[in-house]
Motif scaffolding. Structure first.
Motif, PDB file in Angstrom:
ATOM      1  N   GLU A   1       8.519   4.592  11.143  1.00  0.00           N
ATOM      2  CA  GLU A   1       9.651   3.770  11.580  1.00  0.00           C
ATOM      3  C   GLU A   1      10.937   4.167  10.868  1.00  0.00           C
ATOM      4  O   GLU A   1      11.999   4.285  11.498  1.00  0.00           O
ATOM      5  CB  GLU A   1       9.363   2.284  11.327  1.00  0.00           C
ATOM      6  CG  GLU A   1       8.201   1.714  12.099  1.00  0.00           C
ATOM      7  CD  GLU A   1       6.856   1.950  11.433  1.00  0.00           C
ATOM      8  OE1 GLU A   1       5.832   1.531  11.998  1.00  0.00           O
ATOM      9  OE2 GLU A   1       6.825   2.568  10.341  1.00  0.00           O
ATOM     10  N   LEU A   2      10.865   4.381   9.564  1.00  0.00           N
ATOM     11  CA  LEU A   2      12.067   4.744   8.813  1.00  0.00           C
ATOM     12  C   LEU A   2      12.528   6.147   9.180  1.00  0.00           C
ATOM     13  O   LEU A   2      13.731   6.391   9.377  1.00  0.00           O
ATOM     14  CB  LEU A   2      11.803   4.657   7.306  1.00  0.00           C
ATOM     15  CG  LEU A   2      12.989   5.045   6.413  1.00  0.00           C
ATOM     16  CD1 LEU A   2      14.240   4.238   6.746  1.00  0.00           C
ATOM     17  CD2 LEU A   2      12.621   4.891   4.939  1.00  0.00           C
ATOM     18  N   ARG A   3      11.594   7.087   9.314  1.00  0.00           N
ATOM     19  CA  ARG A   3      11.992   8.449   9.681  1.00  0.00           C
ATOM     20  C   ARG A   3      12.647   8.480  11.063  1.00  0.00           C
ATOM     21  O   ARG A   3      13.635   9.183  11.283  1.00  0.00           O
ATOM     22  CB  ARG A   3      10.772   9.378   9.645  1.00  0.00           C
ATOM     23  CG  ARG A   3      10.384   9.785   8.219  1.00  0.00           C
ATOM     24  CD  ARG A   3       9.203  10.721   8.216  1.00  0.00           C
ATOM     25  NE  ARG A   3       7.955  10.007   8.386  1.00  0.00           N
ATOM     26  CZ  ARG A   3       6.882  10.476   9.007  1.00  0.00           C
ATOM     27  NH1 ARG A   3       6.903  11.677   9.559  1.00  0.00           N
ATOM     28  NH2 ARG A   3       5.791   9.767   9.099  1.00  0.00           N
ATOM     29  N   GLU A   4      12.122   7.696  11.979  1.00  0.00           N
ATOM     30  CA  GLU A   4      12.722   7.627  13.307  1.00  0.00           C
ATOM     31  C   GLU A   4      14.125   7.039  13.237  1.00  0.00           C
ATOM     32  O   GLU A   4      15.058   7.539  13.875  1.00  0.00           O
ATOM     33  CB  GLU A   4      11.852   6.796  14.235  1.00  0.00           C
ATOM     34  CG  GLU A   4      12.406   6.714  15.648  1.00  0.00           C
ATOM     35  CD  GLU A   4      11.495   5.946  16.597  1.00  0.00           C
ATOM     36  OE1 GLU A   4      11.864   5.811  17.779  1.00  0.00           O
ATOM     37  OE2 GLU A   4      10.417   5.490  16.155  1.00  0.00           O
ATOM     38  N   GLU A   5      14.294   5.989  12.441  1.00  0.00           N
ATOM     39  CA  GLU A   5      15.610   5.344  12.340  1.00  0.00           C
ATOM     40  C   GLU A   5      16.620   6.254  11.655  1.00  0.00           C
ATOM     41  O   GLU A   5      17.808   6.259  12.013  1.00  0.00           O
ATOM     42  CB  GLU A   5      15.488   4.016  11.579  1.00  0.00           C
ATOM     43  CG  GLU A   5      16.621   3.048  11.821  1.00  0.00           C
ATOM     44  CD  GLU A   5      16.675   2.542  13.259  1.00  0.00           C
ATOM     45  OE1 GLU A   5      17.810   2.365  13.773  1.00  0.00           O
ATOM     46  OE2 GLU A   5      15.601   2.311  13.861  1.00  0.00           O
ATOM     47  N   ILE A   6      16.173   7.040  10.672  1.00  0.00           N
ATOM     48  CA  ILE A   6      17.058   8.026  10.044  1.00  0.00           C
ATOM     49  C   ILE A   6      17.542   9.027  11.079  1.00  0.00           C
ATOM     50  O   ILE A   6      18.727   9.383  11.130  1.00  0.00           O
ATOM     51  CB  ILE A   6      16.332   8.736   8.881  1.00  0.00           C
ATOM     52  CG1 ILE A   6      16.152   7.772   7.703  1.00  0.00           C
ATOM     53  CG2 ILE A   6      17.107   9.977   8.437  1.00  0.00           C
ATOM     54  CD1 ILE A   6      15.218   8.291   6.618  1.00  0.00           C
TER      55      ILE A   6
ATOM     56  N   ALA B   1       7.451   7.511  -1.369  1.00  0.00           N
ATOM     57  CA  ALA B   1       8.448   6.559  -1.845  1.00  0.00           C
ATOM     58  C   ALA B   1       7.874   5.148  -1.754  1.00  0.00           C
ATOM     59  O   ALA B   1       6.938   4.875  -1.000  1.00  0.00           O
ATOM     60  CB  ALA B   1       9.724   6.675  -1.019  1.00  0.00           C
ATOM     61  N   SER B   2       8.452   4.233  -2.512  1.00  0.00           N
ATOM     62  CA  SER B   2       7.993   2.847  -2.525  1.00  0.00           C
ATOM     63  C   SER B   2       7.991   2.244  -1.124  1.00  0.00           C
ATOM     64  O   SER B   2       8.971   2.351  -0.376  1.00  0.00           O
ATOM     65  CB  SER B   2       8.915   2.026  -3.438  1.00  0.00           C
ATOM     66  OG  SER B   2       8.831   0.646  -3.143  1.00  0.00           O
TER      67      SER B   2
ATOM     68  N   GLN C   1       0.824  -1.205   0.000  1.00  0.00           N
ATOM     69  CA  GLN C   1       0.000   0.000   0.000  1.00  0.00           C
ATOM     70  C   GLN C   1       0.868   1.268   0.000  1.00  0.00           C
ATOM     71  O   GLN C   1       2.078   1.211   0.176  1.00  0.00           O
ATOM     72  CB  GLN C   1      -0.905   0.018   1.242  1.00  0.00           C
ATOM     73  CG  GLN C   1      -1.893  -1.127   1.318  1.00  0.00           C
ATOM     74  CD  GLN C   1      -1.278  -2.406   1.852  1.00  0.00           C
ATOM     75  OE1 GLN C   1      -0.210  -2.376   2.446  1.00  0.00           O
ATOM     76  NE2 GLN C   1      -1.952  -3.521   1.628  1.00  0.00           N
ATOM     77  N   TYR C   2       0.184   2.413  -0.194  1.00  0.00           N
ATOM     78  CA  TYR C   2       0.841   3.692   0.032  1.00  0.00           C
ATOM     79  C   TYR C   2       1.312   3.777   1.483  1.00  0.00           C
ATOM     80  O   TYR C   2       0.713   3.175   2.383  1.00  0.00           O
ATOM     81  CB  TYR C   2      -0.131   4.864  -0.189  1.00  0.00           C
ATOM     82  CG  TYR C   2      -0.597   5.090  -1.594  1.00  0.00           C
ATOM     83  CD1 TYR C   2       0.303   5.225  -2.651  1.00  0.00           C
ATOM     84  CD2 TYR C   2      -1.963   5.225  -1.864  1.00  0.00           C
ATOM     85  CE1 TYR C   2      -0.145   5.472  -3.938  1.00  0.00           C
ATOM     86  CE2 TYR C   2      -2.424   5.475  -3.150  1.00  0.00           C
ATOM     87  CZ  TYR C   2      -1.502   5.590  -4.185  1.00  0.00           C
ATOM     88  OH  TYR C   2      -1.957   5.837  -5.447  1.00  0.00           O
ATOM     89  N   THR C   3       2.339   4.581   1.706  1.00  0.00           N
ATOM     90  CA  THR C   3       2.707   4.932   3.071  1.00  0.00           C
ATOM     91  C   THR C   3       2.329   6.393   3.296  1.00  0.00           C
ATOM     92  O   THR C   3       1.827   7.072   2.395  1.00  0.00           O
ATOM     93  CB  THR C   3       4.218   4.767   3.318  1.00  0.00           C
ATOM     94  OG1 THR C   3       4.941   5.812   2.643  1.00  0.00           O
ATOM     95  CG2 THR C   3       4.709   3.411   2.849  1.00  0.00           C
ATOM     96  N   SER C   4       2.604   6.887   4.477  1.00  0.00           N
ATOM     97  CA  SER C   4       2.496   8.329   4.721  1.00  0.00           C
ATOM     98  C   SER C   4       3.314   9.062   3.660  1.00  0.00           C
ATOM     99  O   SER C   4       4.361   8.582   3.233  1.00  0.00           O
ATOM    100  CB  SER C   4       3.036   8.645   6.110  1.00  0.00           C
ATOM    101  OG  SER C   4       3.291  10.022   6.256  1.00  0.00           O
TER     102      SER C   4
END
Length: 405
Positions: free
Chosen positions: A86-91, A284-285, A77-80
């Motif tokens: 989760e990815l933004r936090e890990e970045i 993004a994918s 599905q689409y993401t935000s």
């Protein structure tokens, strides 16, 4: 309003060709000089390619496996728009740990379709028609065309081999006018491999503050340094709010085809970029974001092994160029060597063309990278030791031939 020359008995004069329908900005942009040489080399037998800046490693298995598993589980599905939380936090965790710069994942981090989209978004969010965008050169070839497409005016700031291709405060100040608005940085540098230390950055930060500039700092090669740890421009005192930090996963984690990157900066800048992102690519994918999350959480060992391999190849190629009589600045970052071919009686374009046609080695002429690039050749050492050794031998043959003529 209908122009007088288009009036013809009540009807409009037809345009002469399809090209006449194109915007003037698009018509004025030249195709990529890097891709042109890559396309010329494509399909040739016994070709050694030192042209395209892409790791020769495959994305680590556990990163690929994470994406495959997510696909099997139906996470399609689409993401935000801004990217998964989760990815933004890990970045944010990664940038704080590695480069000592802290960002709020909810407001100051945007996941993009590669670092290239992040640069495009930043420029489109900032540029008003006629704004001047300062670009230290030689540099990555996309900055000036993207600036022009956004209505800005790219202004080259030349750097020199004698300074290890570092940007100096004197050169920067000499290029600033009342219309200067943005400074684009790319260190470690593509194509030179140059880096900037904390001491190098401080005079630049002073100029940025004095002239009220916004900085777009392309740090896609931040993890690829040899001997000196990368210093993020955003980590300098007072520079975080003035800087849009751009990076991604293509180079350090061998994820070029995944097209996954990010931008970090002041909430108002990120919010403006997000508006454009929403209306152009949506997000993004999902699978690429899952792969990127796995790379950040569990990919450091593989990343370090790749960096050590690049370091070995770096030493080999630089010494190889010097052994065949070419001066070569020692790159301290990225995976490019930028040897000088000055004094051989040919232009960079002529040298690269002759090398390809006569010895089947593809490299990129330095002039495509802007000011200071002529008289150099960009050679990527993101290829095997065997191929680098053979390429140096072939280049040496060509250099000897030119010297004899």
């Amino acid at each position: 309003m209908i122009k007088d020359e288009e009036k013809q008995t009540g009807t409009l004069t037809r345009r002469a060709s399809m090209a006449d329908y194109l915007s003037p900005q698009v018509r004025s942009i030249k195709p990529s000089g890097i891709r042109r040489f890559f396309d010329l080399a494509s399909g040739r037998k016994d070709i050694i390619t030192l042209g395209v800046g892409e790791p020769d490693f495959v994305t680590p298995w556990h990163v690929r496996e994470a994406s495959v598993y997510a696909l099997e589980m139906g996470k399609t599905q689409y993401t935000s728009n801004a990217g998964t939380p989760e990815l933004r936090e890990e970045i944010g965790i990664y940038l704080k740990r590695e480069f000592d710069v802290a960002y709020d994942p909810a407001k100051e981090v945007l996941v993009t379709v590669g670092g290239s989209e992040a640069i495009d978004l930043a420029l489109r969010a900032l540029i008003s028609p006629g704004d001047e965008i300062l670009v230290p050169e030689p540099c990555y070839i996309s900055y000036s065309p993207i600036t022009a497409l956004s209505g800005g005016v790219p202004v080259g700031v030349e750097t020199f081999a004698k300074d290890q291709f570092k940007l100096t405060a004197e050169s920067l100040k000499a290029s600033i006018t009342p219309r200067s608005k943005v400074l684009i940085l790319c260190y470690p540098s593509n194509p030179t491999g140059g880096i900037m230390t904390y001491e190098d950055w401080m005079p630049i930060a002073k100029v940025v503050e004095e002239h009220d500039l916004i900085v777009i700092s392309d740090e896609i090669y931040a993890e690829l340094t040899y001997g000196s740890k990368h210093v993020s421009f955003a980590s300098l005192p007072g520079m975080k709010d003035r800087t849009i930090l751009v990076s991604g996963f293509s180079k350090a984690f061998a994820m070029t085809g995944w097209r996954i990157g990010y931008a970090c900066g002041h909430p108002e800048l990120i919010s403006a970029m997000l508006k454009i992102h929403q209306y152009t690519v949506m997000c993004a994918s999902n699978m690429a974001q899952i792969a990127a999350l796995e790379a950040l959480r569990n990919g450091m060992d593989e990343k370090n092994r790749m960096v050590e391999s690049y370091n070995q190849r770096r030493r080999l190629i630089v010494q190889g160029f010097r052994d065949i009589g070419l001066q070569c600045h020692e790159p301290q970052g990225a995976f490019y060597a930028f040897p000088s071919i000055a004094g051989l009686g040919v232009t960079s374009e002529e040298f690269a063309t002759g090398l390809l046609n006569e010895h089947n080695v593809a490299a990129v002429p330095g002039d495509v990278f802007g000011l200071g690039g002529e008289g150099h050749l960009r050679c990527s050492y993101a290829t095997s030791v065997t191929l680098i050794t053979e390429a140096i031998d072939r280049i040496g043959q060509y250099v000897r031939k030119l010297k004899e003529n």
